[in-house]
Design a protein around this motif. Sequence first.
Motif, mmCIF file in Angstrom:
data_model
loop_
_atom_site.group_PDB
_atom_site.id
_atom_site.type_symbol
_atom_site.label_atom_id
_atom_site.label_comp_id
_atom_site.label_asym_id
_atom_site.label_seq_id
_atom_site.Cartn_x
_atom_site.Cartn_y
_atom_site.Cartn_z
ATOM 1 N N UNK A 55 -14.005 -3.404 6.533
ATOM 2 C CA UNK A 55 -13.903 -3.955 5.179
ATOM 3 C C UNK A 55 -15.262 -4.268 4.572
ATOM 4 N N UNK A 56 -16.267 -4.488 5.395
ATOM 5 C CA UNK A 56 -17.555 -4.978 4.916
ATOM 6 C C UNK A 56 -18.256 -3.916 4.068
ATOM 7 N N UNK A 57 -18.385 -4.201 2.777
ATOM 8 C CA UNK A 57 -19.053 -3.266 1.884
ATOM 9 C C UNK A 57 -18.213 -2.065 1.510
ATOM 10 N N UNK A 58 -16.908 -2.171 1.687
ATOM 11 C CA UNK A 58 -16.012 -1.051 1.415
ATOM 12 C C UNK A 58 -15.196 -1.296 0.135
ATOM 13 N N UNK A 59 -14.338 -0.351 -0.188
ATOM 14 C CA UNK A 59 -13.407 -0.457 -1.310
ATOM 15 C C UNK A 59 -12.194 -1.248 -0.806
ATOM 16 N N UNK A 60 -12.064 -2.511 -1.232
ATOM 17 C CA UNK A 60 -11.065 -3.402 -0.634
ATOM 18 C C UNK A 60 -10.001 -3.804 -1.659
ATOM 19 N N UNK A 61 -8.828 -4.139 -1.121
ATOM 20 C CA UNK A 61 -7.718 -4.658 -1.913
ATOM 21 C C UNK A 61 -7.326 -6.009 -1.326
ATOM 22 N N UNK A 62 -7.174 -7.013 -2.195
ATOM 23 C CA UNK A 62 -6.700 -8.318 -1.775
ATOM 24 C C UNK A 62 -5.220 -8.454 -2.149
ATOM 25 N N UNK A 63 -4.440 -8.978 -1.220
ATOM 26 C CA UNK A 63 -3.012 -9.249 -1.436
ATOM 27 C C UNK A 63 -2.836 -10.753 -1.268
ATOM 28 N N UNK A 64 -2.601 -11.456 -2.370
ATOM 29 C CA UNK A 64 -2.584 -12.925 -2.338
ATOM 30 C C UNK A 64 -1.162 -13.450 -2.516
ATOM 31 N N UNK A 65 -0.689 -14.182 -1.510
ATOM 32 C CA UNK A 65 0.635 -14.799 -1.558
ATOM 33 C C UNK A 65 0.513 -16.239 -2.041
ATOM 34 N N UNK A 113 -15.782 -5.556 -8.023
ATOM 35 C CA UNK A 113 -16.801 -6.435 -8.588
ATOM 36 C C UNK A 113 -18.130 -5.682 -8.620
ATOM 37 N N UNK A 114 -18.537 -5.278 -9.810
ATOM 38 C CA UNK A 114 -19.743 -4.461 -10.007
ATOM 39 C C UNK A 114 -19.695 -3.183 -9.180
ATOM 40 N N UNK A 115 -18.527 -2.599 -9.034
ATOM 41 C CA UNK A 115 -18.375 -1.343 -8.311
ATOM 42 C C UNK A 115 -17.325 -1.440 -7.225
ATOM 43 N N UNK A 116 -17.048 -0.304 -6.577
ATOM 44 C CA UNK A 116 -15.975 -0.264 -5.584
ATOM 45 C C UNK A 116 -16.411 -0.795 -4.227
ATOM 46 N N UNK A 117 -17.714 -0.920 -3.962
ATOM 47 C CA UNK A 117 -18.197 -1.416 -2.673
ATOM 48 C C UNK A 117 -18.279 -2.942 -2.724
ATOM 49 N N UNK A 118 -17.353 -3.604 -2.063
ATOM 50 C CA UNK A 118 -17.273 -5.064 -2.082
ATOM 51 C C UNK A 118 -17.185 -5.607 -0.659
ATOM 52 N N UNK A 119 -17.438 -6.896 -0.525
ATOM 53 C CA UNK A 119 -17.277 -7.598 0.752
ATOM 54 C C UNK A 119 -16.608 -8.935 0.470
ATOM 55 N N UNK A 120 -15.795 -9.403 1.418
ATOM 56 C CA UNK A 120 -15.039 -10.640 1.234
ATOM 57 C C UNK A 120 -15.504 -11.673 2.260
ATOM 58 N N UNK A 121 -15.836 -12.867 1.772
ATOM 59 C CA UNK A 121 -16.208 -13.992 2.623
ATOM 60 C C UNK A 121 -15.203 -15.115 2.440
ATOM 61 N N UNK A 122 -14.808 -15.728 3.540
ATOM 62 C CA UNK A 122 -14.019 -16.950 3.488
ATOM 63 C C UNK A 122 -14.991 -18.114 3.461
ATOM 64 N N UNK A 123 -14.830 -19.013 2.493
ATOM 65 C CA UNK A 123 -15.782 -20.096 2.292
ATOM 66 C C UNK A 123 -15.062 -21.427 2.511
ATOM 67 N N UNK A 153 -8.332 -2.091 3.391
ATOM 68 C CA UNK A 153 -9.146 -1.003 2.841
ATOM 69 C C UNK A 153 -8.289 -0.228 1.853
ATOM 70 N N UNK A 154 -8.853 0.112 0.712
ATOM 71 C CA UNK A 154 -8.084 0.813 -0.320
ATOM 72 C C UNK A 154 -7.533 2.137 0.181
ATOM 73 N N UNK A 155 -6.252 2.356 -0.089
ATOM 74 C CA UNK A 155 -5.579 3.629 0.159
ATOM 75 C C UNK A 155 -4.566 3.786 -0.961
ATOM 76 N N UNK A 156 -4.622 4.885 -1.719
ATOM 77 C CA UNK A 156 -3.709 5.021 -2.869
ATOM 78 C C UNK A 156 -2.236 5.016 -2.494
#
Length: 626
Positions: A569-579, A435-445, A537-540
Amino acid sequence: MHPLDRLTAEEITAARALLDDAGLLGPTTRVPFLGLEEPAKDEVLAHRDGDPVDRTVRAVLLDVATGASTIVLASLTRGEIDWQHAVDPAADGQPAILLEEFIAVDEIVKADAGWVAALKRRGITDLDLVRPCPLSAGVFDIPGEAGRRMLRVLSFLQHRPEDHCWAHPIDGIVAYVDLTERRVLELIDHEDLRVPQEEGNYDDPAYVGPARETLRPIEITQPDGASFAITGDVVEWEGWRLRIGFDPREGLVLHQITLEGRPVCYRASVAEMVVPYADPSPARYWQNYFDAGEYLLGQQVNSLRNGCDCLGEIRYFDAVLADGDGLPRTVENAVCLHEEDFGVLWKHTDLFTEAQETRRQRRLVVSYWATVGNYDYGFYWYFYLDGSFQLECKVSGVLFTSAHVEGSPWAEQVAPELGAPGHQHLFNARLDMTVDGVANAVDEVDLVRLPIGPDNPYGNAFTRRFTRLANEADGARDADPALGRVWRIGSAERTNRLGKPTAFVLHPAGQPALLADPDSSIARRAAFATRHLWVTRYDPQERYPAGELVNQHPGGAGLPEWMARERDLDGEDVVLWHTFGLTHFPRPEDWPVMPVDACGFVLRPYGFFDRNPALDVPESVARHCH
């Protein structure tokens, strides 16, 4: 050439020749998997038109005579084998199931005296009308099975060659087959149940009855053509831009999704799915299938038909895949691309100015269908004018049936004498967000109810709680519809005009995750399905949520291994895996062919724009409107 261009038939042929020249293809070697090895994200993002590209493939090889298997990375550009790994089947798992092994199972069980005798006791003597169904074996610590390449076999009966056999399960008997030794290792003859007799031939007018004559045609036309543009594998539509990919395991893959020139998601796919069944009987306790890792979803792709599978102004993409011999085969019309009306986008009739404005929503649809045994799965990615995008997975096909046992808590009766066990369809979407680059952060709302008190004297107040997922130790999460739980993926570098991080929000459906006991074999092997969200955290190298070789893997691979690293994960290149998925207790209306049921999720912009991005959508000028 772009680094993510799909493999061509010529490249697949070259890959086979390279493997052969390296001495890796013997007379009994098969190729369960051959696909593009995508470069690391930083390499792809740094690529510019005209830059050299090192085209690399990943191949899984299986010697069907010995059971030995090897994973290979090979550069087509340099003509070199870069890496190879000899698989330990007991620890690493087995390659995916080959089409020819389905055929072999028919020969193996019909040559087994015990299996033939068991059918004869049930009054079945014409083996030509028996359809053994080869099913993935799983891992259950059964003595003598470790390291063997196996399938377990339930069977069905046809009344005649054109009769659909799913109506006539030969229940209570299962054969455990060693594919390498080509023999039945063990025969479980648990219970002699009557074979259901009523037919379920949904394609036979004598069964279905006369077709309705009351439905008038609906024609979808775009006289001026479609609004999207296609250049090679790249699609552009109303500010959206994405690259179409197709993988033999994952099926449809979307790369480098951008909106108004801004990155949103680097890669989106269904990386795994599992179908666990609930019947604990001796003949069926082992039933669970990983349709991507064990059966290769992409290899089961359908060739679509205009007017049936897709409607409107259609563009198709063919899929070029390697067969079991490592040779290219082309599936025409594998991926469908079209746009469709989707009702009202926004509307207001103003009380004071008397202004009346309505705009219609439209969406771009990218889809494909795969048939895995009895079930058919449709995968539909939708992109909307308001900046949202969505995945919808559709389930149809034929129920996996059983003989009806009165009072069974595990199966529902769907026809006379015919049952269908309860089960789940659980998908895992791999969302490599940018989202607007590879540095992202995820919040649970979460929504928060507030009690009556000094700050809430009338009890009407409620608010939200934001919980930052700071590292992978916090990264396994559950949906909670009672709290309206969503997950916000925000930029760590860019803000909107209000000073807030630009973001997208993942809205889960919140249906049950895996219902099997946490100590069960399937919970170990399909750990990804035990939680609704995992953030890593992203790993190819981290490609598949249940590990690379899922077939007969003992469990613990994939997400459990990666999460144990507890990376930031905070401000890093992250991958989400959604079940997400469906829990299916079949009903009579699901027989003899199941109307589509659907599940999925939505990603919506949240402060990604400074205002409604669909204000400039013009009024409808449809020529049929009056």
